[in-house]
Design a protein around this motif. Structure first.
Motif, PDB file in Angstrom:
ATOM      1  N   UNK A 156       0.824  -1.200   0.000  1.00  7.67           N
ATOM      2  CA  UNK A 156       0.000   0.000   0.000  1.00  7.67           C
ATOM      3  C   UNK A 156       0.852   1.240   0.000  1.00  7.67           C
ATOM      4  N   UNK A 157       0.503   2.162   0.872  1.00  9.01           N
ATOM      5  CA  UNK A 157       1.263   3.397   0.961  1.00  9.01           C
ATOM      6  C   UNK A 157       2.664   3.132   1.501  1.00  9.01           C
ATOM      7  N   UNK A 158       3.580   3.973   1.086  1.00  9.96           N
ATOM      8  CA  UNK A 158       4.948   3.874   1.562  1.00  9.96           C
ATOM      9  C   UNK A 158       5.009   4.265   3.043  1.00  9.96           C
ATOM     10  N   UNK A 159       5.788   3.529   3.800  1.00 16.08           N
ATOM     11  CA  UNK A 159       6.025   3.856   5.199  1.00 16.08           C
ATOM     12  C   UNK A 159       7.528   3.955   5.400  1.00 16.08           C
ATOM     13  N   UNK A 160       7.971   5.050   6.009  1.00 14.19           N
ATOM     14  CA  UNK A 160       9.398   5.248   6.276  1.00 14.19           C
ATOM     15  C   UNK A 160       9.695   5.002   7.750  1.00 14.19           C
ATOM     16  N   UNK A 161      10.892   4.513   8.008  1.00 15.39           N
ATOM     17  CA  UNK A 161      11.372   4.342   9.371  1.00 15.39           C
ATOM     18  C   UNK A 161      12.763   4.949   9.414  1.00 15.39           C
ATOM     19  N   UNK A 162      13.478   4.719  10.517  1.00 17.19           N
ATOM     20  CA  UNK A 162      14.839   5.223  10.643  1.00 17.19           C
ATOM     21  C   UNK A 162      15.831   4.272  10.017  1.00 17.19           C
ATOM     22  N   UNK A 163      17.079   4.306  10.455  1.00 17.03           N
ATOM     23  CA  UNK A 163      18.102   3.413   9.917  1.00 17.03           C
ATOM     24  C   UNK A 163      17.750   1.939  10.121  1.00 17.03           C
ATOM     25  N   UNK A 164      18.398   1.091   9.355  1.00 13.27           N
ATOM     26  CA  UNK A 164      18.041  -0.319   9.268  1.00 13.27           C
ATOM     27  C   UNK A 164      18.082  -1.040  10.619  1.00 13.27           C
ATOM     28  N   UNK A 165      19.167  -0.897  11.383  1.00 15.33           N
ATOM     29  CA  UNK A 165      19.267  -1.625  12.644  1.00 15.33           C
ATOM     30  C   UNK A 165      18.212  -1.156  13.624  1.00 15.33           C
ATOM     31  N   UNK A 166      17.889   0.136  13.617  1.00 14.26           N
ATOM     32  CA  UNK A 166      16.825   0.631  14.483  1.00 14.26           C
ATOM     33  C   UNK A 166      15.493  -0.002  14.102  1.00 14.26           C
ATOM     34  N   UNK A 167      15.266  -0.216  12.810  1.00 15.43           N
ATOM     35  CA  UNK A 167      14.038  -0.871  12.366  1.00 15.43           C
ATOM     36  C   UNK A 167      13.994  -2.315  12.859  1.00 15.43           C
ATOM     37  N   UNK A 168      15.111  -3.029  12.775  1.00 14.85           N
ATOM     38  CA  UNK A 168      15.145  -4.417  13.250  1.00 14.85           C
ATOM     39  C   UNK A 168      14.806  -4.488  14.734  1.00 14.85           C
ATOM     40  N   UNK A 169      15.410  -3.602  15.528  1.00 15.12           N
ATOM     41  CA  UNK A 169      15.145  -3.583  16.972  1.00 15.12           C
ATOM     42  C   UNK A 169      13.665  -3.298  17.231  1.00 15.12           C
ATOM     43  N   UNK A 170      13.127  -2.313  16.530  1.00 16.64           N
ATOM     44  CA  UNK A 170      11.721  -1.959  16.729  1.00 16.64           C
ATOM     45  C   UNK A 170      10.798  -3.114  16.336  1.00 16.64           C
ATOM     46  N   UNK A 171      11.083  -3.775  15.226  1.00 12.12           N
ATOM     47  CA  UNK A 171      10.246  -4.894  14.796  1.00 12.12           C
ATOM     48  C   UNK A 171      10.260  -6.022  15.818  1.00 12.12           C
ATOM     49  N   UNK A 172      11.415  -6.317  16.360  1.00 15.34           N
ATOM     50  CA  UNK A 172      11.542  -7.459  17.274  1.00 15.34           C
ATOM     51  C   UNK A 172      11.044  -7.153  18.677  1.00 15.34           C
ATOM     52  N   UNK A 173      10.741  -5.883  18.954  1.00 12.16           N
ATOM     53  CA  UNK A 173      10.165  -5.523  20.250  1.00 12.16           C
ATOM     54  C   UNK A 173       8.717  -5.050  20.113  1.00 12.16           C
ATOM     55  N   UNK A 174       8.162  -5.122  18.899  1.00 13.65           N
ATOM     56  CA  UNK A 174       6.746  -4.840  18.706  1.00 13.65           C
ATOM     57  C   UNK A 174       6.381  -3.393  18.515  1.00 13.65           C
ATOM     58  N   UNK A 175       7.343  -2.525  18.190  1.00 15.87           N
ATOM     59  CA  UNK A 175       7.033  -1.104  17.995  1.00 15.87           C
ATOM     60  C   UNK A 175       7.515  -0.624  16.625  1.00 15.87           C
ATOM     61  N   UNK A 176       7.628  -1.539  15.671  1.00 19.20           N
ATOM     62  CA  UNK A 176       8.105  -1.189  14.339  1.00 19.20           C
ATOM     63  C   UNK A 176       6.961  -0.998  13.366  1.00 19.20           C
ATOM     64  N   UNK A 177       7.102  -1.570  12.190  1.00 18.90           N
ATOM     65  CA  UNK A 177       6.116  -1.428  11.124  1.00 18.90           C
ATOM     66  C   UNK A 177       5.176  -2.622  11.054  1.00 18.90           C
ATOM     67  N   UNK A 178       5.192  -3.460  12.075  1.00 18.89           N
ATOM     68  CA  UNK A 178       4.291  -4.609  12.165  1.00 18.89           C
ATOM     69  C   UNK A 178       4.469  -5.567  10.990  1.00 18.89           C
ATOM     70  N   UNK A 179       5.736  -5.803  10.642  1.00 21.17           N
ATOM     71  CA  UNK A 179       6.029  -6.713   9.538  1.00 21.17           C
ATOM     72  C   UNK A 179       6.204  -8.148  10.003  1.00 21.17           C
ATOM     73  N   UNK A 180       6.358  -8.349  11.310  1.00 19.21           N
ATOM     74  CA  UNK A 180       6.592  -9.683  11.839  1.00 19.21           C
ATOM     75  C   UNK A 180       5.988  -9.783  13.229  1.00 19.21           C
ATOM     76  N   UNK A 181       5.806 -10.992  13.715  1.00 14.15           N
ATOM     77  CA  UNK A 181       5.212 -11.223  15.029  1.00 14.15           C
ATOM     78  C   UNK A 181       6.287 -11.048  16.101  1.00 14.15           C
TER      79      UNK A 181
END
Length: 358
Positions: free
Chosen positions: A312-337
């Motif tokens: 859908x629409x583009x979503x931006x986040x910060x640098x890559x490692x910050x995105x990984x940390x956010x995803x794995x703690x549940x505060x990212x882009x909701x790409x994974x459980x």
């Protein structure tokens, strides 16, 4: 001596050793009424620790709870006041910032329970409570879900019922490091070797035609690049030696997608695909078919945000490692459980900051 007895003895000794490092406030005297802890209801190191300290506040910021306690130090009462991060989680500590500390009691042996933290997201740690407290007090854990930075903290223990003084200023300021935070979630990893890729970064960057690649991406692969591949919980980060090849093979698709994408947060922005100046450069994907690209429009590669083209629409986040940390703690882009649970039962098991206890 069987293994269970040996482990139990070691845990009790660990709790006693940790308690001996605390400076009690007020000085003198014991913990008062010793907490009544039912046998087998909690890890032995915790039982040994609170049997010597009683309930109280550690380092001016962490309330250590006990069974049957009162005045904000009772496990049962505080558990009713806080939503658990997992249905089976058991509360043992509350920080002044509102973050909470739990056990995840997977299995019948409390010695193998995990520590879980709930704050800005959730994370679990393959540590005993005494290991966690000792490393946290020393400033050796940069925990992304906690607001407090990783700095050494005074080992004061203010017993329940006494006023808690404001904690002393840390001896050094804490700098948050996304790679160190990632390590607390997935463990130390295995560095890349010459057999893997060698990662001649200058050659890779020249082949791509970029002034540089983001430093956090380089560090990620230097720390976790064994086997020439980084994948965690269904997120795949493109290997350095495959970036140019992937661009040559699939770049035309990303250019078409980019031209049709809009960012609701920045509706005037028109995206382009790399190698056009400022274009989107592929850096990874997910099991759910999200497509991750660096937005190379900025002059500083270390500040390139990651763009999720998705569906859908583009979503931006910060640098890559910050995105990984956010995803794995549940505060990212909701790409994974990012749910807490027993890693032994996960399709993508990861343990941090240590390998599984045997």
């Amino acid at each position: 001596m069987n293994d269970h007895v040996s482990v139990a003895t070691g845990l009790r000794q660990a709790g006693e050793r940790l308690a001996a490092t605390f400076r009690s406030i007020p000085d003198g005297g014991g913990p008062g009424l010793e907490p009544q802890i039912p046998s087998g209801s909690c890890p032995d190191d915790y039982a040994a620790l609170v049997s010597r300290t009683g309930p109280g506040t550690l380092a001016g910021v962490l309330r250590l709870l006990v069974p049957g306690g009162d005045g904000g130090f009772g496990m049962e009462a505080e558990q009713r006041e806080h939503e658990p991060p997992h249905p089976e989680a058991r509360l043992w500590g509350v920080l002044t910032g509102g973050e909470t500390c739990w056990w995840l009691p997977f299995g019948d042996d409390p010695a193998r329970w995990l520590v879980a933290l709930d704050g800005h997201g959730q994370q679990q740690l393959n540590l005993t409570i005494t290991e966690f407290l000792d490393e946290w007090l020393d400033g050796r854990l940069d925990l992304p879900v906690l607001a407090l930075p990783p700095v050494p903290r005074g080992r004061t223990f203010t017993r329940a019922g006494h006023p808690v003084a404001a904690p002393a200023e840390p001896v050094r300021g804490g700098v948050r490091d996304p790679l160190a935070q990632l390590r607390t979630i997935i463990g130390p990893g295995r560095p890349a070797t010459a057999r893997d890729a060698g990662y001649d970064w200058e050659a890779i960057e020249q082949e791509l035609g970029v002034p540089a690649l983001p430093a956090d991406y380089k560090r990620l692969y230097e720390v976790y690049g064994a086997g020439g591949r980084f994948a965690v919980n269904g997120i795949f980060v493109q290997a350095p030696d495959g970036l140019a090849e992937h661009l040559a093979e699939y770049g035309h698709y990303y250019r078409k997608w980019a031209e049709n994408c809009r960012n609701p947060a920045n509706p005037d922005r028109r995206y382009k695909g790399y190698p056009e100046p400022g274009g989107l450069l592929y850096c990874g994907s997910t099991e759910g078919r999200d497509t991750l690209c660096w937005d190379t429009a900025g002059p500083d590669p270390d500040r390139w945000p990651v763009v999720n083209l998705g569906y859908g629409d583009v979503v931006e986040f910060g640098p890559l490692t910050e995105l990984l940390v956010a995803e794995l703690t549940g505060v990212g882009l909701d790409m994974t459980d990012a749910s807490l649970g027993d890693p032994a039962e996960w399709a993508w098991p990861f343990w941090g900051p240590r390998p599984p206890r045997t």
